[in-house]
Design a protein around this motif. Structure first.
Motif, PDB file in Angstrom:
ATOM      1  N   TRP A 162      33.499  40.884  38.921  1.00 29.07           N
ATOM      2  CA  TRP A 162      33.630  41.439  37.631  1.00 29.07           C
ATOM      3  C   TRP A 162      32.890  42.959  37.563  1.00 29.07           C
ATOM      4  CZ3 TRP A 162      37.410  39.588  35.103  1.00 29.07           C
ATOM      5  CH2 TRP A 162      37.694  38.112  35.182  1.00 29.07           C
ATOM      6  N   VAL A 163      31.904  43.189  38.374  1.00 34.14           N
ATOM      7  CA  VAL A 163      31.215  44.401  38.326  1.00 34.14           C
ATOM      8  C   VAL A 163      32.179  45.302  38.339  1.00 34.14           C
ATOM      9  CG1 VAL A 163      29.298  45.650  39.083  1.00 34.14           C
ATOM     10  CG2 VAL A 163      28.939  43.254  38.786  1.00 34.14           C
ATOM     11  N   PRO A 164      32.995  45.451  39.737  1.00 31.08           N
ATOM     12  CA  PRO A 164      33.673  46.923  39.660  1.00 31.08           C
ATOM     13  C   PRO A 164      34.906  46.723  38.737  1.00 31.08           C
ATOM     14  CG  PRO A 164      33.839  45.144  41.723  1.00 31.08           C
ATOM     15  CD  PRO A 164      32.580  44.707  40.860  1.00 31.08           C
ATOM     16  N   ILE A 165      35.404  45.648  38.417  1.00 30.53           N
ATOM     17  CA  ILE A 165      36.332  45.584  37.376  1.00 30.53           C
ATOM     18  C   ILE A 165      35.847  46.288  35.937  1.00 30.53           C
ATOM     19  CG2 ILE A 165      37.663  43.960  35.973  1.00 30.53           C
ATOM     20  CD1 ILE A 165      38.335  42.357  38.280  1.00 30.53           C
ATOM     21  N   CYS A 166      34.650  45.619  35.884  1.00 34.29           N
ATOM     22  CA  CYS A 166      33.962  46.336  34.458  1.00 34.29           C
ATOM     23  C   CYS A 166      33.913  47.954  34.569  1.00 34.29           C
ATOM     24  CB  CYS A 166      32.788  45.523  33.998  1.00 34.29           C
ATOM     25  SG  CYS A 166      33.190  43.864  33.605  1.00 34.29           S
ATOM     26  N   VAL A 167      33.319  48.192  35.627  1.00 31.84           N
ATOM     27  CA  VAL A 167      33.139  49.705  35.942  1.00 31.84           C
ATOM     28  C   VAL A 167      34.480  50.453  35.814  1.00 31.84           C
ATOM     29  CG1 VAL A 167      32.197  51.377  37.654  1.00 31.84           C
ATOM     30  CG2 VAL A 167      30.765  49.328  37.319  1.00 31.84           C
ATOM     31  N   ALA A 168      35.374  49.894  36.457  1.00 35.06           N
ATOM     32  CA  ALA A 168      36.710  50.559  36.570  1.00 35.06           C
ATOM     33  C   ALA A 168      37.304  50.648  34.766  1.00 35.06           C
ATOM     34  CB  ALA A 168      37.782  50.041  37.261  1.00 35.06           C
ATOM     35  N   LEU A 169      36.848  49.700  34.164  1.00 36.52           N
ATOM     36  CA  LEU A 169      37.567  49.624  32.771  1.00 36.52           C
ATOM     37  C   LEU A 169      36.858  50.727  32.173  1.00 36.52           C
ATOM     38  CD1 LEU A 169      37.092  46.106  31.467  1.00 36.52           C
ATOM     39  CD2 LEU A 169      39.302  47.604  31.602  1.00 36.52           C
ATOM     40  N   GLY A 170      35.689  51.290  32.309  1.00 32.09           N
ATOM     41  CA  GLY A 170      34.941  52.480  31.937  1.00 32.09           C
ATOM     42  C   GLY A 170      36.035  53.771  31.892  1.00 32.09           C
ATOM     43  N   PHE A 171      36.841  53.930  32.890  1.00 38.00           N
ATOM     44  CA  PHE A 171      37.876  54.986  33.160  1.00 38.00           C
ATOM     45  C   PHE A 171      39.052  54.622  32.208  1.00 38.00           C
ATOM     46  CE2 PHE A 171      35.439  55.017  37.328  1.00 38.00           C
ATOM     47  CZ  PHE A 171      35.161  56.375  37.102  1.00 38.00           C
ATOM     48  N   ALA A 172      39.339  53.421  32.030  1.00 32.78           N
ATOM     49  CA  ALA A 172      40.585  53.159  30.988  1.00 32.78           C
ATOM     50  C   ALA A 172      39.973  53.565  29.858  1.00 32.78           C
ATOM     51  CB  ALA A 172      40.801  51.585  31.086  1.00 32.78           C
ATOM     52  N   VAL A 173      38.603  53.414  29.420  1.00 37.63           N
ATOM     53  CA  VAL A 173      38.097  53.788  28.023  1.00 37.63           C
ATOM     54  C   VAL A 173      38.311  55.086  27.849  1.00 37.63           C
ATOM     55  CG1 VAL A 173      35.972  54.089  26.811  1.00 37.63           C
ATOM     56  CG2 VAL A 173      36.624  51.829  27.811  1.00 37.63           C
ATOM     57  N   GLY A 174      37.828  56.042  29.146  1.00 34.28           N
ATOM     58  CA  GLY A 174      37.921  57.381  28.873  1.00 34.28           C
ATOM     59  C   GLY A 174      39.480  57.873  28.689  1.00 34.28           C
ATOM     60  N   TRP A 175      40.447  57.513  29.346  1.00 34.92           N
ATOM     61  CA  TRP A 175      41.675  57.604  29.294  1.00 34.92           C
ATOM     62  C   TRP A 175      42.264  57.345  27.779  1.00 34.92           C
ATOM     63  CZ3 TRP A 175      46.135  54.524  28.093  1.00 34.92           C
ATOM     64  CH2 TRP A 175      47.243  55.179  28.396  1.00 34.92           C
ATOM     65  N   ALA A 176      41.831  56.283  27.419  1.00 32.66           N
ATOM     66  CA  ALA A 176      42.268  55.784  25.904  1.00 32.66           C
ATOM     67  C   ALA A 176      41.770  56.837  24.820  1.00 32.66           C
ATOM     68  CB  ALA A 176      41.892  54.397  25.782  1.00 32.66           C
ATOM     69  N   ALA A 206      29.124  47.521  29.982  1.00 34.70           N
ATOM     70  CA  ALA A 206      29.592  47.195  31.395  1.00 34.70           C
ATOM     71  C   ALA A 206      28.591  45.969  32.031  1.00 34.70           C
ATOM     72  CB  ALA A 206      29.483  48.113  32.166  1.00 34.70           C
ATOM     73  N   GLU A 207      27.312  46.060  31.998  1.00 36.04           N
ATOM     74  CA  GLU A 207      26.633  45.030  32.783  1.00 36.04           C
ATOM     75  C   GLU A 207      26.608  43.658  32.131  1.00 36.04           C
ATOM     76  OE1 GLU A 207      23.085  46.750  34.018  1.00 36.04           O
ATOM     77  OE2 GLU A 207      22.262  44.816  34.944  1.00 36.04           O
ATOM     78  N   PRO A 208      26.230  43.577  30.690  1.00 34.63           N
ATOM     79  CA  PRO A 208      26.464  42.401  30.016  1.00 34.63           C
ATOM     80  C   PRO A 208      27.834  41.891  30.171  1.00 34.63           C
ATOM     81  CG  PRO A 208      25.663  44.009  28.353  1.00 34.63           C
ATOM     82  CD  PRO A 208      25.855  44.907  29.980  1.00 34.63           C
ATOM     83  N   LEU A 209      28.809  42.554  30.073  1.00 35.11           N
ATOM     84  CA  LEU A 209      30.281  42.094  30.025  1.00 35.11           C
ATOM     85  C   LEU A 209      30.579  41.518  31.221  1.00 35.11           C
ATOM     86  CD1 LEU A 209      33.048  41.891  28.669  1.00 35.11           C
ATOM     87  CD2 LEU A 209      33.567  44.247  29.682  1.00 35.11           C
ATOM     88  N   ALA A 210      30.073  42.066  32.439  1.00 34.62           N
ATOM     89  CA  ALA A 210      30.425  41.595  33.835  1.00 34.62           C
ATOM     90  C   ALA A 210      29.684  40.490  33.945  1.00 34.62           C
ATOM     91  CB  ALA A 210      29.966  42.675  35.030  1.00 34.62           C
ATOM     92  N   GLY A 211      28.267  40.258  33.447  1.00 35.14           N
ATOM     93  CA  GLY A 211      27.538  39.093  33.669  1.00 35.14           C
ATOM     94  C   GLY A 211      28.220  37.838  32.788  1.00 35.14           C
ATOM     95  N   ALA A 212      28.918  38.119  31.812  1.00 27.91           N
ATOM     96  CA  ALA A 212      29.424  37.198  30.794  1.00 27.91           C
ATOM     97  C   ALA A 212      30.687  36.667  31.455  1.00 27.91           C
ATOM     98  CB  ALA A 212      29.674  37.853  29.650  1.00 27.91           C
ATOM     99  N   LEU A 213      31.369  37.370  31.875  1.00 28.68           N
ATOM    100  CA  LEU A 213      32.768  37.030  32.422  1.00 28.68           C
ATOM    101  C   LEU A 213      32.437  36.347  33.819  1.00 28.68           C
ATOM    102  CD1 LEU A 213      34.504  40.261  32.273  1.00 28.68           C
ATOM    103  CD2 LEU A 213      35.307  38.158  31.274  1.00 28.68           C
ATOM    104  N   GLN A 214      31.172  36.880  34.564  1.00 27.40           N
ATOM    105  CA  GLN A 214      30.880  35.961  35.911  1.00 27.40           C
ATOM    106  C   GLN A 214      30.484  34.416  35.219  1.00 27.40           C
ATOM    107  OE1 GLN A 214      31.433  36.712  38.803  1.00 27.40           O
ATOM    108  NE2 GLN A 214      30.047  35.150  39.886  1.00 27.40           N
ATOM    109  N   SER A 215      29.789  34.468  34.237  1.00 28.10           N
ATOM    110  CA  SER A 215      29.385  33.028  33.979  1.00 28.10           C
ATOM    111  C   SER A 215      30.384  32.186  33.459  1.00 28.10           C
ATOM    112  CB  SER A 215      28.193  33.160  33.070  1.00 28.10           C
ATOM    113  OG  SER A 215      28.670  33.700  31.642  1.00 28.10           O
ATOM    114  N   ILE A 216      31.669  32.765  33.027  1.00 27.14           N
ATOM    115  CA  ILE A 216      32.762  32.085  32.481  1.00 27.14           C
ATOM    116  C   ILE A 216      33.601  31.701  33.755  1.00 27.14           C
ATOM    117  CG2 ILE A 216      34.773  31.874  30.978  1.00 27.14           C
ATOM    118  CD1 ILE A 216      33.229  33.960  29.338  1.00 27.14           C
ATOM    119  N   ILE A 217      34.053  32.668  34.413  1.00 30.16           N
ATOM    120  CA  ILE A 217      34.789  32.611  35.708  1.00 30.16           C
ATOM    121  C   ILE A 217      34.203  33.127  36.679  1.00 30.16           C
ATOM    122  CG2 ILE A 217      37.302  32.917  36.553  1.00 30.16           C
ATOM    123  CD1 ILE A 217      37.856  33.963  33.727  1.00 30.16           C
TER     124      ILE A 217
END
Lengths: 438, 262
Positions: A162-176, A206-217
């Motif tokens: 989830w860490v690289p996925i959440c970091v990559a999402l940052g670029f999607a935020v920039g694109w948006a 990004a970091e809390p999000l990755a942590g949260a996702l990791q604890s779920i899946i």
């Protein structure tokens, strides 16, 4: 034949001369040998001396290399085998050190059962770089190139997916931000938002999000620390990251140095001159020692990341100067034609100026990249185990104490393969672009 | 500098309207402290074909380069199609996309094919779909009589062909005004005619044109006004017939005697 009348002034050719073959002695291998090897007595002498020198060198190096011993546990065992096979006065290589320790030279202290991860990452890198290097490959592969940094990071360092996925999402935020907010707040506002929003996202969400996702899946690989990595793997990580990051930064600095905007211009000049004017090794020591004083206590800022940043900044200053040469070589008319057609600054740079300026700068850029890649060996001085550092470590063991040449030949050969490929690619690109533009 | 004989042309389409295309009033320009353009006043109506002549260094190129702000003026006003040229970047880009420019050295983009040269600005500035831009480009390449070169690179074409591509490239932006900065000066004599023919046919369609040129035959055949400049000033302007047969100013007489005298 034509009948020329040399004595008269008026002349009309009555038959055209057909194309003929040149004389045999004036063409092919005969001509080449005579002209290039045996044209004068001095050149004949030089040819003979040259051939003799080549023979002397090869007659020593080839037997040493090819009679080398591959199967031994230590240098002393190597010597025993040699004494048995060839006698004590014959010098042969002890390649056993390579066959015994090659994994360490390539991967450092990376856990051996996980070697498949960096190998897979390297294969992925080759697949990702291919569509960038060769325009003939399908453009859809560029999606792979865009995703590869995150996948490679995850493969090498492991940890939560989830860490690289959440970091990559940052670029999607920039694109948006550019896509949706840009039309409302204007071009400049859109760019500022595209920088600010992802930075805020990375810093806060990004970091809390990755942590949260990791604890779920929970999804992830066993993590590996940077300090366990070494050898060519380390050289490649630093070299490739430095190359990929320093090119865009260097181009921006070159444009900044050309800019009419006073602050941008002067800050680019100062950055380039300061970075270029201080040896890389000083910057590396700065990264490894001094940065700790400036960072808040308790921050654990990965040493390899610090080195990558320093190497990138250092190379980008050189790239900036190389690209500036390319920009200066373009005729003023190209800039004017872009302006006259109504292209704004960025479009004119992207579509007209940079494609041409970068083409001119290819040899210089690749030269800088080769230099950067070889300079990664300097990290041995700040305690990272690059191939040179590992060769010292190998020599420090009792089995291989006293072995030099074999390790250095192997390390040199590996570097040569990478640097030579880069040089060849540069030639390929120059030739391709020259053909396209004529 | 005598032009290869230009055929008598059809002037029926070449109507000059009352609408003002370009209004330059009291414009001055300096390079550092050097006063290149002095008190330029010029009004160009829609559909006018103006030839600007004069010795080298007289400021003719600088003047037309001010019209699309490749050069900046320091005093006075330039109004193009109702938009005033100032430091406002939006106005500059707007005017530049309405005003086509043809350069002495063509300035085609060597890394793009002829077709890409012609579609670049329509696609990126006008946001026209690629297919449509290519169709327009082919239309204008046919008009300048080189559609078969569309997929070549500029380096593969002769000078005259390159200049015709440069004209087509400008036309693809559907400009309302065309500026020509010595379009034939860098060409071999054999190629001058093909470029001039293209310019003549453009004039016949009623394009507003300002040409800096030494081609006096072209001026006589096409222009409805000839402007003579010297030392950064407009010295004399008149209809071509009067201008050539009955020059008034001493400087004009000297210039004409030198360029037509041999």
């Amino acid at each position: 034949m034509s009948d020329t009348h040399a004595q008269t002034v008026a002349y009309v050719r009555d038959s055209m001369t057909e194309q003929r073959e040149p004389p045999v002695a004036q063409s092919g291998a005969v001509k080449w040998t005579r002209e290039n090897l045996f044209s004068t007595p001095l050149n004949i002498a030089l040819t003979i001396v040259g051939l003799w020198l080549i023979w002397v060198i090869l007659s020593h190096v080839l037997p040493w290399a090819f009679m080398g011993i591959w199967d031994a546990d230590s240098l002393s065992q190597c010597r025993e085998i040699r004494d048995e096979l060839y006698g004590a006065d014959v010098s042969v290589a002890c390649w056993a050190v390579i066959s015994e320790r090659w994994e360490q030279l390539l991967f450092g202290f990376y856990p051996p059962e996980l070697y498949w991860r960096p190998v897979l990452a390297f294969v992925l890198f080759l697949a990702a770089i291919a569509p960038i290097l060769f325009a003939s490959l399908p453009r859809k592969m560029l999606w792979l190139s865009a995703a590869s940094p995150f996948v490679m990071f995850w493969l090498i360092w492991g940890g939560s997916l989830w860490v690289p996925i959440c970091v990559a999402l940052g670029f999607a935020v920039g694109w948006a931000a550019v896509r949706f907010a840009g039309p409302k707040v204007g071009a400049l506002g859109g760019i500022l938002l595209a920088i600010a929003l992802p930075v805020l996202y990375w810093a806060l969400i990004a970091e809390p999000l990755a942590g949260a996702l990791q604890s779920i899946i929970p999804l992830g690989l066993e993590s590996v620390e940077s300090r366990e990595m070494g050898g060519f793997m380390l050289a490649l990580i630093i070299g490739i990251a430095g190359i990929v990051l320093s090119l865009p930064l260097g181009i921006m600095l070159a444009l900044g140095r050309q800019s009419d905007l006073f602050i941008i211009n002067k800050s680019s000049v100062i950055f380039i001159e300061v970075i270029r004017g201080v040896p890389l090794i000083v910057w590396l020591f700065t990264a490894s020692l001094l940065l700790n004083y400036f960072l808040p206590p308790g921050t654990n800022f990965d040493l390899m990341l610090r080195v990558i940043i320093m190497v990138t900044l250092f190379a980008s200053a050189y790239i900036a100067e190389v690209v500036r040469g390319g920009l200066a070589a373009l005729p003023k008319g190209q800039y004017e034609a872009g302006d006259a057609l109504g292209l704004d600054y960025w479009k004119s740079m992207r579509l007209v100026v940079l494609p041409q300026a970068l083409k001119i700068s290819i040899p210089g850029i690749v030269n800088t990249f080769i230099g950067l890649f070889k300079d990664t060996t300097l990290v041995v001085f700040i305690g990272l185990l690059d191939p040179i550092g590992l060769s010292n470590a190998i020599r420090a063991s009792t089995e291989w104490n006293g072995i030099y040449w074999e390790l250095f030949v192997f390390i040199g050969l590996c570097f040569f393969i990478f640097c030579f490929s880069m040089g060849r690619y540069s030639l390929f690109l120059e030739k391709k672009l020259r053909r396209e533009h004529r | 500098m005598n032009t290869p004989a230009t055929a008598p042309i059809d002037r029926s389409q070449m109507q000059v309207s009352d609408e003002v295309a370009i209004q330059i009033s009291n414009m001055n320009k300096w390079y550092g402290t050097f006063h290149v353009l002095r008190d330029i006043d010029l009004t160009v109506h829609r559909g006018e074909r103006i030839v600007i002549a004069g010795p080298s260094g007289s400021g003719k190129s600088t003047m037309i380069r001010c019209i699309n702000r490749l050069e900046e003026h320091q005093a006075g006003k330039i109004i193009v199609d109702g938009t005033e040229l100032g430091s406002d970047l939006k106005n500059i880009d707007k005017i530049r996309s309405e005003v086509g420019m043809v350069f002495q050295h063509f300035n085609l983009f060597p890394h793009l094919t002829i077709l890409e040269n012609c579609t670049l600005a329509p696609i990126w500035v006008r946001k026209i779909p690629k297919k449509e831009a290519e169709a327009t480009a082919m239309h204008f390449l046919e008009k300048v009589k080189i559609p078969e070169q569309a997929n070549k690179y500029p380096g593969q074409l002769s000078g005259g062909q390159q200049q015709r591509v440069a004209i087509a490239r400008s036309l693809c932006m559907k400009p309302r005004i065309m500026l020509f900065d010595e379009p034939t000066s860098a060409l071999d004599p054999e190629m001058i005619k093909e470029v001039l023919d293209t310019m003549v046919s453009l004039a016949e369609e009623g394009m507003t044109m300002l040409c800096v040129t030494h081609e006096m035959g072209f001026a006589q055949a096409v222009a409805n006004r000839v402007i003579f400049m010297d030392a950064g000033q407009i010295v004399e302007q008149n209809e071509p017939k009067e201008f050539f047969n009955n020059p008034q100013h001493e400087r004009t007489k000297l210039f004409l005697s030198q360029i037509l005298g041999h």
